[in-house]
Design an enzyme around this catalytic site. Structure first.
Site, PDB file in Angstrom:
ATOM      1  N   GLU A 234      10.756 -22.277  27.950  1.00  0.00           N
ATOM      2  CA  GLU A 234      11.574 -21.715  29.033  1.00  0.00           C
ATOM      3  C   GLU A 234      10.758 -20.867  30.003  1.00  0.00           C
ATOM      4  O   GLU A 234      11.094 -20.788  31.187  1.00  0.00           O
ATOM      5  CB  GLU A 234      12.697 -20.838  28.454  1.00  0.00           C
ATOM      6  CG  GLU A 234      13.548 -21.505  27.391  1.00  0.00           C
ATOM      7  CD  GLU A 234      13.019 -21.268  25.987  1.00  0.00           C
ATOM      8  OE1 GLU A 234      13.690 -21.680  25.032  1.00  0.00           O
ATOM      9  OE2 GLU A 234      11.919 -20.657  25.853  1.00  0.00           O
TER      10      GLU A 234
ATOM     11  N   ASP B  32       9.587 -25.022  19.587  1.00  0.00           N
ATOM     12  CA  ASP B  32      10.074 -23.748  20.103  1.00  0.00           C
ATOM     13  C   ASP B  32       9.602 -23.549  21.552  1.00  0.00           C
ATOM     14  O   ASP B  32       8.687 -24.222  22.034  1.00  0.00           O
ATOM     15  CB  ASP B  32       9.548 -22.620  19.220  1.00  0.00           C
ATOM     16  CG  ASP B  32      10.411 -21.368  19.265  1.00  0.00           C
ATOM     17  OD1 ASP B  32      11.367 -21.339  20.068  1.00  0.00           O
ATOM     18  OD2 ASP B  32      10.137 -20.438  18.488  1.00  0.00           O
TER      19      ASP B  32
ATOM     20  N   ASP C   2      17.963 -17.293  19.651  1.00  0.00           N
ATOM     21  CA  ASP C   2      17.874 -16.000  18.969  1.00  0.00           C
ATOM     22  C   ASP C   2      19.178 -15.221  19.083  1.00  0.00           C
ATOM     23  O   ASP C   2      19.505 -14.656  20.127  1.00  0.00           O
ATOM     24  CB  ASP C   2      16.737 -15.178  19.562  1.00  0.00           C
ATOM     25  CG  ASP C   2      15.384 -15.848  19.368  1.00  0.00           C
ATOM     26  OD1 ASP C   2      15.318 -16.826  18.593  1.00  0.00           O
ATOM     27  OD2 ASP C   2      14.398 -15.415  19.992  1.00  0.00           O
TER      28      ASP C   2
END
Length: 775
Positions: free
Chosen positions: A417, A414, A481
């Site tokens: 960024e 995960d 998401d």
């Protein structure tokens, strides 16, 4: 970035220079070097002062031309580079003609005018695009520094696609696209996976070879041009000729790398604990017992963030309060036939036991004064692992290896960024501006290569959110998401289609949506879409995604589509092997398979899964759906209904159905197992033949579960006779089914039985050739 104020003026504070003419054009080895001043040279005085552009044309691969533009060549480039795969340089041809110099690589040519300024690109003699007056530019912007930009012409009706996983409109015309990874969710113009590559429906693509932020004005500043700009003194891009879209992706991934082949077990159904929900081993066991008691096949169980103690991410240590016996728990999960995935990220919170160790050994990104760069956004006081430091990579990998030795099978990688760009430095001296986008490549490479080292080649798979150009080498990626709404599902699909058009072969998303608890109708519609994607995961944020938490019909939907996907694995894994070997994605925008059908140019609510299955997800609770079928007679995979193509259709589907059509002329292999994805695809296979026209032939290869050569069936029809020739491992049981044909007149080499889906022919023992006579 926009520099102009309409057609005639520049924006305040912008000074622009563009090439006025190709003053001299020289050959240097296999490259063509052009020197282009910013004003016409009428006398010697015009050579004094002002920018001089150096434009170099070269070719790393047949049908690919590299354009390198330089203003100040002495500026050192400390940015990481997109890792390009080694290639044998192709033969190029340079022809000097009366009014142009032509640089050729394969069927692609760059035609440089000897008067004025223009480079026109042609493929097989057909015009593709060009850069001309005020296309290429060097711009000085007050308060922001210098920029280089290029503008490539768009033709009438030309559509632009790609630029990473974009959730905005599928056709990018009219958009401003910033190539800068951000954690913005699927409902925004930001992207977790930015890729500075686009292709068009005119037979070419463009890869900007840059890791710093690239700003694309796609028919937005100049409506007949794609403009891209970087804050730099140098700019390089590759123009890639197809002519077909799939050919463009094959050449792109030859340059930037082909995806590894994920293990077959990863194509099954993944179930997650979800993010902020409460769970322990008893909770997880309750989920698993619920799946088993309802006969719901399950193949991978995922532990999200809170398998580690709060504030300790990442410590790579199980929270002993809720998982006191992780080794025993993992063993018990394996005894159920499950693989196990755990969540990780590249950050180390200050309370993690690993923080002091990482600080001591300088394993983290640091501030320019030598301090560890830290933030409270996400984990309090967290630091970021510096993957440019080989020692930090080995340190990070050792902790992953310990988890793998304990029994973990793969990792959800995960984040990646939110990487700082100012006031920091890296171990290898990389410019932070370029490392922001490139960071996820190094992060996922470290994890993926650790998996390969421990589990072996062919057994490695990650579940990654962030990516950049070349990240497709480390599959797989998921959409990020999204909200639990029909709009969230639609924007997710647009992101997947755009990412696939950048060479990413494998992609998934959160079935049911991540944020919020959507209604049961959205969940059930999303299940069909999710299980007809390359990879399939049930995952949410603050609520569980087990189907019975919605209603019992949701269990029926999950069961039906999971079993269908398992039966389709001989076909799906063949498509996975093609993605691995050729760089053509499993989830394909319609224009990839139907580039000559103008209706396919804008389709973003349906797709091809592999080359033969058309899927149109249903985005309405009541089941109403519009979909387009290209020319030919298409057969619904489940019902057997045949519909004519070359037109739009409107239908209403219940939750156990959706538009799922088989392309005419297809040989579709169906497996003998429907409760797991990893089985012998070559044993007991049913080859179902759909709408084979007179004079046509088709074939299908079925790989082994390891992705190696397995078996193949080739069929051809001449009049009333169909011949089917089987090749591959001797002694394999197989059958042939003629979809929609109830009976046959005669069979040579086998016996026929009636079946609702079409006549079923069983070969005689050892037979490899069937000859069938139709009524």
């Amino acid at each position: 970035m926009k520099f102009t104020d309409g057609e005639w003026l520049m924006r305040p504070g912008v000074t622009a220079y563009s090439p006025a003419e190709a003053h001299d054009i020289n050959t240097e080895g296999d490259a063509l070097v052009i020197h282009a001043p910013a004003r016409p040279v009428r006398h010697r005085g015009d050579t004094l002062g002002g920018p001089l552009f150096t434009v170099t044309l070269s070719s790393p691969l047949a049908d690919v031309i590299c354009v390198r533009i330089e203003h100040f060549a002495g500026v050192e480039d400390r940015n990481p580079r997109i890792p390009l795969q080694p290639q044998q340089a192709p033969a190029v041809k340079i022809d000097r003609q009366q009014d142009e110099v032509v640089f050729r690589s394969g069927e692609l040519a760059a035609r440089v005018r000897t008067s004025g300024w223009e480079i026109a690109f042609t493929g097989a003699g057909r015009d593709l695009t060009r850069t001309g007056r005020r296309g290429l530019g060097y711009l000085q912007v007050a308060g922001q520094g210098a920029f280089l930009c290029e503008g490539l012409e768009l033709g009438v009706g030309e559509c632009v696609y790609g630029l990473g996983e974009r959730f905005t409109a599928f056709v990018k015309n009219g958009q401003v696209v910033e190539i800068e990874n951000k954690d913005g969710g699927t409902g925004s113009e930001q992207a977790y996976k930015s890729v500075p590559f686009y292709l068009t429906n005119r037979g070419y693509g463009v890869l900007v070879n840059e890791t710093r932020p690239v700003s694309f004005e796609v028919a937005s500043e100049r409506v007949a041009r794609v403009q891209f700009s970087v804050p730099a003194e140098k700019l390089e891009y590759f123009l890639i000729y197809g002519p077909a879209p799939k050919d463009i992706l094959r050449k792109l991934t030859r340059l930037t790398g082909r995806p590894a082949l994920p293990p077959a077990w990863s194509f099954g159904l993944w179930l997650s604990t979800s993010f902020t929900t409460d769970y322990d081993e008893a909770t997880c066991t309750r989920f698993l017992d619920g799946m088993r008691s309802r006969a719901l096949p399950l193949h991978v169980f995922h532990f999200d963030c809170f398998w580690m103690r709060e504030f300790d991410w990442c410590s790579f240590a199980w929270d002993a309060r809720v998982f006191p016996d992780p080794a025993g728990m993992l063993r018990r999960l394996h005894e159920r036939g499950l693989r196990v995935c755990v969540w990780i990220n590249p950050y180390v919170g200050q309370r993690s036991p690993l923080f002091a160790e990482g600080q001591r050994h300088r394993f983290f990104i640091r501030r320019t004064n030598g301090d560890v760069w830290q933030t409270d956004l996400w984990q309090p006081g967290m630091a970021i692992v510096d993957f440019t430091n080989p020692a930090a990579c080995r340190w990070y990998a050792r902790h992953l290896e310990q988890l793998l030795e304990l029994g973990v099978d793969c990792f959800k990688t995960d984040f990646g960024e939110r990487i700082p760009t100012e006031g920091v430095f890296y171990h290898d001296g990389s410019d932070p501006a370029g490392m922001h986008n490139f960071f996820p490549v190094l992060y996922n490479q470290c994890v993926f290569e650790t998996l390969e080292k421990v589990r072996g080649r062919g057994e490695a798979v990650v579940f990654a959110r962030s990516a950049y150009a070349s990240s497709q080498r480390f599959p797989l990626h998921w959409g990020g998401d999204c909200w639990s709404t029909p709009q969230g599902m639609a924007e997710t699909l647009r992101g997947g289609l755009s990412l696939g058009l950048c060479g990413f072969g494998f992609w998934s998303h959160d079935i049911g949506g991540f944020e919020g608890q959507g209604p049961a109708a959205v969940y059930k519609r999303w299940v069909a879409f999710g299980l007809l994607s390359s990879h399939s995961r049930l995952h949410g944020s603050s609520s569980y995604r087990v189907p019975w938490s919605y209603d019992e019909e949701a269990c029926d939907v999950v069961r039906f589509f999971t079993r269908l996907k398992c039966r389709l694995m001989p076909y799906l894994y063949g498509a996975a092997v093609a993605a691995h070997r050729e760089g053509v994605p499993m989830l394909r925008a319609m224009l990839l398979e139907f580039p000559d059908d103008p209706a396919a140019d804008t389709l973003d609510r349906q797709y091809l899964l592999g080359d033969a299955l058309l899927v149109a997800p249903v985005f309405s609770a009541e089941g109403s759906v519009d979909y387009y079928l290209p020319a030919g007679r298409w057969t619904h995979l489940v019902t057997g209904e045949v519909q004519e193509g070359g037109r739009w259709h409107r239908a209403c589907h219940d939750f156990l159905s959706l538009p799922l059509f088989v392309r005419p002329g297809t040989v579709l292999p169906l497996g003998a197992i429907d409760d797991r994805p990893d089985y012998d695809f070559t044993a007991g296979t049913v080859f179902r033949v759909y709408e084979l026209a007179d004079g046509a032939q088709a074939e299908r290869a079925v790989p082994t579960v390891r992705g190696e050569a397995g078996v193949r069936l080739a069929v051809r029809r001449k009049g009333r006779t169909i011949e089917a020739r089987f090749s591959g491992t001797a002694g394999r049981k197989w059958r042939l089914q003629l979809a929609g044909i109830a009976a046959v007149a005669a069979v040579e080499g086998g016996t026929v039985t009636a079946d609702p889906a079409g006549a079923m022919i069983t070969p005689k023992r050892g037979a490899r050739l069937l000859r069938i006579t139709l009524p």
